[in-house]
Every structure is written in C-alpha cells, then in structure tokens.
Design a protein around this motif. Structure first.
Motif, PDB file in Angstrom:
ATOM      1  N   HIS A  11       0.510  -1.884   0.316  1.00 23.39           N
ATOM      2  CA  HIS A  11      -0.236  -0.059   0.116  1.00 23.39           C
ATOM      3  C   HIS A  11       0.852   1.092   0.116  1.00 23.39           C
ATOM      4  O   HIS A  11       1.700   1.138   0.556  1.00 23.39           O
ATOM      5  CB  HIS A  11      -1.352  -0.167   1.748  1.00 23.39           C
ATOM      6  CG  HIS A  11      -2.170  -1.334   1.271  1.00 23.39           C
ATOM      7  ND1 HIS A  11      -1.809  -2.242   2.706  1.00 23.39           N
ATOM      8  CD2 HIS A  11      -2.272  -1.800   0.825  1.00 23.39           C
ATOM      9  CE1 HIS A  11      -1.846  -3.203   2.674  1.00 23.39           C
ATOM     10  NE2 HIS A  11      -3.111  -2.704   1.364  1.00 23.39           N
ATOM     11  N   ASP A  14       2.904   2.429   3.116  1.00 19.12           N
ATOM     12  CA  ASP A  14       4.177   1.261   3.829  1.00 19.12           C
ATOM     13  C   ASP A  14       5.723   1.617   3.357  1.00 19.12           C
ATOM     14  O   ASP A  14       6.139   1.006   4.271  1.00 19.12           O
ATOM     15  CB  ASP A  14       3.741  -0.375   2.323  1.00 19.12           C
ATOM     16  CG  ASP A  14       2.535  -0.515   3.532  1.00 19.12           C
ATOM     17  OD1 ASP A  14       2.037  -0.206   4.397  1.00 19.12           O
ATOM     18  OD2 ASP A  14       1.791  -1.085   2.997  1.00 19.12           O
ATOM     19  N   HIS A 116      -0.409  -7.752   2.849  1.00 18.02           N
ATOM     20  CA  HIS A 116       1.257  -7.805   3.104  1.00 18.02           C
ATOM     21  C   HIS A 116       1.533  -9.214   2.867  1.00 18.02           C
ATOM     22  O   HIS A 116       3.194  -9.253   1.659  1.00 18.02           O
ATOM     23  CB  HIS A 116       1.592  -7.566   4.428  1.00 18.02           C
ATOM     24  CG  HIS A 116       0.995  -5.842   4.854  1.00 18.02           C
ATOM     25  ND1 HIS A 116       1.899  -4.717   5.426  1.00 18.02           N
ATOM     26  CD2 HIS A 116       0.145  -4.879   4.539  1.00 18.02           C
ATOM     27  CE1 HIS A 116       1.315  -3.617   5.597  1.00 18.02           C
ATOM     28  NE2 HIS A 116       0.389  -3.455   4.794  1.00 18.02           N
TER      29      HIS A 116
HETATM   30 ZN   LIG Z   1      -0.318  -2.046   4.051  1.00 17.78          ZN
END
Ligand SMILES: [Zn+2]
Length: 245
Positions: A11, A14, A116
């Motif tokens: 994302h 991150d 993730h």
């Molecule tokens: Zn993330």
C-alpha cells in the motif's frame, strides 16, 4: 552489480513506514530508487469514493517519492484483494523486468494482514525469476540478476501469532529520520483515516517510536530492521551491512 533498488510493498505509505530511511541512504549513495505499491490505497478512507481517494493517494505517493528523486509505480490492484495469481504475478514480473533491481525490499512473509503477505510472495517470486529470459515478453536488461532480497519489519515487529521477529540486519537511519518523516507526512489523507479507523492520532510518532525501538537494539537513535532472504540463488552476503554497517 547494478545500483537499482526496488521497494515492492502492498500500500501507499508502507515504504515510508518500513524502509524509507534506508531508501534515503541509498539515494544519497547514488542508487536509483523505485517505490512500488500493489494498490493505490482505495480503502484508505471513511468518506471518499474509491476513485476520489486513489487520485489523492497516488499523488501523495508520487510527492513522497519525488522527495528523494525516486520513481513511484503502482500495480493497480485493490486493497484487501491482493492475491497471488497468474495475472498479478505477470504484472509483477513485468515491473521487475523493467527495473531489473539488484536490491529488493518487501513485506515480511508473515504480517498482520494478508495483503502484505501476498505482496511479499509476489516480490519473492519475481525477484527469483524476473531475469529468466522466457518469464516476461518485455526486453531483458543485460545487468538483470537475482537480487539481494530483504524483508521489512512486520507491523509492530510481530508475526500474526504475536511472535517477535528477530532482524538479521539493522540500518542506522538517524540522519535520515527527518527526510523519512517528511516522506510519510506526504500521506496527509492517512492521518485522518487512521484516526477514524484505529483511534490513533499519531501517524508519524508511531513510526518514529518503532525506529527508536530498533535503534536502541542497534546502538543508535533510529534504525530500520530487516531479515535477509537466503534462499537458493540469492546472494548471501549482507549488502546493507556492507554498505551502511
Ligand atoms: Zn500496508
């Protein structure tokens, strides 16, 4: 080896939370830096439509990357829907093929959310195979190689069962903390979203606390921590330690 680094994470924001201090150091050392996310962060809102929030978040990610002269890439998957399947793998192979990184950062294999973990698996597959001539129809760069691959900290440095992750490698980012914080601050929309969803109103403070915790372990003020991938064909020397140790 070439000096191109790719951060491949799920994302927008991150990278800024997990490895931007190290990316700053690499940029300062002359490395070409690429920051890729699987999604444009379409669920990072409580009030906007997916189109509205992704427009904002792409712009935030580009602004952050621009602070260190990096290039931002997005696979255009969707939040909560990142999967390890053939279409997504092909997109990932093509991205790696284009950049041909010698150094890759991705998420921990076990982390608090499956986006993730899927991003981690995609990066691991592409890091291993992107240089194989037949894996992609895109041209193969002559300096393609199986890269050094490092897993970033899982969020809160624990796996989903609460086990503490022990890093193999620390990078002192004390001098880079100001720039890392400025990069994270580019993601202004997320301060608001985190406050609404998690009840946390300390976006940058939480990042700095984590880096301070790792710094204490490493013997400096702020550090980022990584676990090096040592699977067959990947280089086993600790490149980050050699560069910044
Ligand atoms: Zn993330």
């Amino acid at each position: 080896m070439n000096r191109r680094v790719l951060s491949f994470l799920a994302h927008p924001d991150d990278a800024e939370i997990l490895c931007a201090g190290t990316l700053v150091r690499l940029a300062e050392s002359g490395w070409e830096v690429h920051i890729a996310t699987c999604t444009p962060g379409d669920c990072g809102t409580t009030t906007l439509t997916p189109d509205q929030i992704t427009t904002i978040r792409r712009s935030e990610a580009q602004q952050s990357a621009a602070l260190i002269g990096a290039t931002y890439h997005c696979l255009d998957e969707r939040d909560g829907l990142i999967v390890y399947d053939k279409p997504t793998l092909r997109k990932t192979y093509d991205l790696f093929r284009t950049i041909a990184p010698a150094l890759v950062f991705t998420h921990a294999a076990k982390d608090y959310m499956t986006d993730h973990e899927m991003a981690s698996l995609l990066a691991r597959a592409a890091a291993f195979a992107y240089g194989a001539p037949n894996i992609s129809t895109l041209p193969r760069r002559a300096d393609s190689q199986v890269p050094h691959l490092y897993y970033c900290d899982p969020i809160e440095a624990i796996d989903p069962l609460g086990n503490v992750v022990t890093p193999t490698t620390y990078v002192d980012i004390t001098k880079q903390m100001q720039k890392k914080s400025a990069m994270l601050a580019c993601h202004a929309s997320q301060r608001q979203w985190l406050r609404a969803h998690h009840g946390v109103d300390e976006y940058i403070d939480a990042m700095q606390r984590h880096a301070s915790m790792r710094g204490q372990q490493a013997g400096c003020q702020f550090a980022e921590a990584f676990v090096q991938h040592k699977g067959h064909a990947h280089p086993h020397n600790d490149l980050l330690k050699e560069l910044f140790g």
